[in-house]
Enzyme design. Sequence first.
Site, PDB file in Angstrom:
ATOM      1  N   ASP A 169      -8.981   3.596  -2.478  1.00  0.00           N
ATOM      2  CA  ASP A 169      -9.993   4.011  -1.495  1.00  0.00           C
ATOM      3  C   ASP A 169     -11.258   4.556  -2.135  1.00  0.00           C
ATOM      4  O   ASP A 169     -11.483   5.758  -2.219  1.00  0.00           O
ATOM      5  CB  ASP A 169      -9.392   5.064  -0.556  1.00  0.00           C
ATOM      6  CG  ASP A 169      -8.241   4.505   0.255  1.00  0.00           C
ATOM      7  OD1 ASP A 169      -8.127   3.259   0.341  1.00  0.00           O
ATOM      8  OD2 ASP A 169      -7.447   5.297   0.790  1.00  0.00           O
ATOM      9  N   ASP A 188       0.856  -1.187   0.000  1.00  0.00           N
ATOM     10  CA  ASP A 188       0.000   0.000   0.000  1.00  0.00           C
ATOM     11  C   ASP A 188       0.898   1.246   0.000  1.00  0.00           C
ATOM     12  O   ASP A 188       2.125   1.141   0.162  1.00  0.00           O
ATOM     13  CB  ASP A 188      -0.850  -0.061   1.286  1.00  0.00           C
ATOM     14  CG  ASP A 188      -1.899   1.038   1.354  1.00  0.00           C
ATOM     15  OD1 ASP A 188      -2.270   1.594   0.311  1.00  0.00           O
ATOM     16  OD2 ASP A 188      -2.350   1.334   2.485  1.00  0.00           O
ATOM     17  N   GLU A 223       2.619   5.035  -3.945  1.00  0.00           N
ATOM     18  CA  GLU A 223       2.580   5.987  -5.089  1.00  0.00           C
ATOM     19  C   GLU A 223       3.895   6.744  -5.237  1.00  0.00           C
ATOM     20  O   GLU A 223       4.224   7.086  -6.377  1.00  0.00           O
ATOM     21  CB  GLU A 223       1.402   6.961  -4.907  1.00  0.00           C
ATOM     22  CG  GLU A 223       0.044   6.303  -5.059  1.00  0.00           C
ATOM     23  CD  GLU A 223      -0.306   5.370  -3.919  1.00  0.00           C
ATOM     24  OE1 GLU A 223       0.144   5.629  -2.800  1.00  0.00           O
ATOM     25  OE2 GLU A 223      -1.011   4.381  -4.165  1.00  0.00           O
TER      26      GLU A 223
END
Length: 821
Positions: free
Chosen positions: A505, A429, A432
């Site tokens: 999300d 997770d 980015e």
Amino acid sequence: MNKDLNDTSEHIEVSVDELDDADIQHVNNPIVGLKPIVKEFLGSVKEVRQENNKFIFTDGAASVEVRVVSDEIIRVRMAPHSVFLDDFSYAVPLLDQKVAVFNFKDEKTYYSVSTNTVTCRINKENFLISFVDNDNNITNEDYLAMHWEENAKFGGYYVYCTKKSDPDESYFGLGDKPTDLNLRGKRLQNWNSDTYSFAKHQDPLYRSIPFFISLKEGNAHGIFLDNTFKTHFDFAQEDPTKLSFWADGGELQYYYIHGPKMMDVVKRYNSITGTHQLPPIWALGYHQCRWSYYPESKVKDLAYQFRSRKIPCDALYLDIDYMDGYRCFTWNKKYFPNPKKMIKELSDDGFKTVVIIDPGIKVDDNYWVFKEGKENKYFCRRSDDYFMEGHVWPGRCQFPDFTNPEVRTWWGGLFKELVEVGVAGVWNDMNEPAVFGSGTFPDDVRHQFDGHRGSHRKAHNVYGMQMVRATYDGLKKIQKNKRPFTITRAGYSGVQRYSCVWTGDNVASWEHLKIGSLQMQRLSMSGLPFAGTDIGGFSGEPTGELFTRWIQLGVFSPFMRAHSAGDTAEREPWSFGKELEDINRKFIELRYKLLPYIYSAFWEHHRYGFPILRPIVMLEQENADNKFREDEFTFGDKILVCPILDEGATSRNVYMPKGNWYDYWTHEMYEGGQEHLIQAPLDSMPIFVKAGSVIPEYPVMQHTNEIEIDELKFQIYYSDCEVNSFQFEDHGDTFGYEQDIYLERKFIVNGDKKSMTIKKSVEGLFNPRYETYDLKFIGLPFKPSKIIIDGVDFKGEIFFDNLKRVRINVSKYFKYIQILK
Ligand code: MIG
């Protein structure tokens, strides 16, 4: 803008006031005002030379390389001062494919490079490049010569390509964009971003997939802009006659991928960027996640609930709270005093445990991961050598430079302990990379980039992909022959070689249910078919109805995982009362029944590069109406999935592609090429099977390892024309298939008014233990009087019911069955 084609200077310079609006918007120069923005364009071709499969054209100063990659793929690169950058790509490991023949021609007005299927023409006078098929149709054509603009602040160039767009041309692809399937009229960019509760049309999101498919008058081709900088695409938004793509740095380098079938464009894209490994079969079961399940008693209770309520489930997830102060590779011993014992008990009960791992490493000299990283200089640094520091869950953190192969090897090794403890999969997770407050790293952070050094501007979009690559490679090494399971949020083209993805999300709303369906279809067309949404929506509260409709769509999500944020109410398949629990169970069971079919679709992707979800437009691209059909798709090529996406809806219109389709539930047959109104109360969902299909089915299991199959079921749907099917089978979790330890059964079904035949052949060395098949023939237009198997009359009982179904048991070795009136 008028370009003077008689200009004999090496390049053509255009100052800002000569540009029209469509060009001005490309100008993104941070030093506007210091110096007029000048775009330089390629001039006329002065010279050409050949190096094997590469042709290098120059206007005297700048150069363009045209490289034949395969019969259907041609790569174009441009170097403003004729100095090409290193030919290095994280996306494309397989640059040179088999090229049968290629030809070079020096014609009057253009040069041409052609393969058996496509010709690339380079106009001598103005350097415009076009691609032409064997019928002399131009499929893709420059509107302007390739151009660039110096970047005074960072060095290098902004690089631009502007092509013609036909008013009727549509565009598809580009990964996870949460917008309409057809991208015509939109301007989008790629810059991996942590976008909690993203909105419809929001851009950019978590992934960068600079690949799109054009569809014009029923013919398709693809463009893959292999550039890791921030990239931009204008799909005829600014000007309906132009399509532009550009990058904030790096090289203008794109692949033209010939069609004309959309399916082939996707397959060819996957042929250069790679496909998924075959996932372990448990990864295709139902997965339950939440932020977070802790402590141990909570996880054990969750497992107990699944088994006692008889709701199938293969994996439970541990989100960040399992760690000690969010330190990666540690355990919070208060919540999980003995992880090995817990994971073993879960595993005995058929649950795999998947844990989250983030990239931020807590700055803490008493923490071994930080110490090792610090000692070995594995963390990213700023331009002046300061460490890149940012706050994420653990507090102050530093971040490994995953673009350094040495760092990747180190990182991969860190999973040893987790694997020993029994962890079966890893969820990456925040890669980015996400940083609280600032969003991500500043531009000046340096990266090793596998020896092709660069700033964060260049490495940002591949950071997450390289993190999950390190994770995947590490797990693969530690687990030996066992297939790793990884899931990542961020990614760049080619990430499918290392991981599946989820869409981040999302929100518990009906709009997001639709967005999720779009994102999964689009990811599938963009070369990343193993994708799923947070079923139920990550933030906010779904109603029971929404959750159930999401589970139904989830059955046909390549990755099926329910997930929810910690500040929401509990969200398990039984959280909305008995009635909905029963419906949810029925659909999760459906997922397990269809597993052998689903697994086969993954094989088809892995081996042949087929997408898994196929939007209607891919199936019938010649039908112009299909450019706007985005609320149904097929899973593999046999099952048409028409999810209910609206609150309160109990029916919907379904467009069925040409041919005959059987209702999965009732076996009623429908004629395709038209719409039908289908009833779909909450306990149902419209699903159709193509006539002629052979659909394998497992018995309902509580997890993929529960039951050894003692007889394989097939549903065989009558067709009045010849139809091919196949089914794939193997051990389910090793790389044995690379040594041909697998079984691919191929079926050919055909029928006329008086008979039906089914032929079977096999490939591969795997031999399952069961000896017989339970065959169910559906939709026979006659009552059978005789069945012949491999030339011998079938003596057993023939069950024929009022729904025109025949059921027989036969040996798995059969080759040919005839059913006669
Ligand atoms: O800042 O690990 O998208 O799935 O549950 C939030 C906690 C961090 C974001 C992920 C979400 C996950 C959550 N994470």
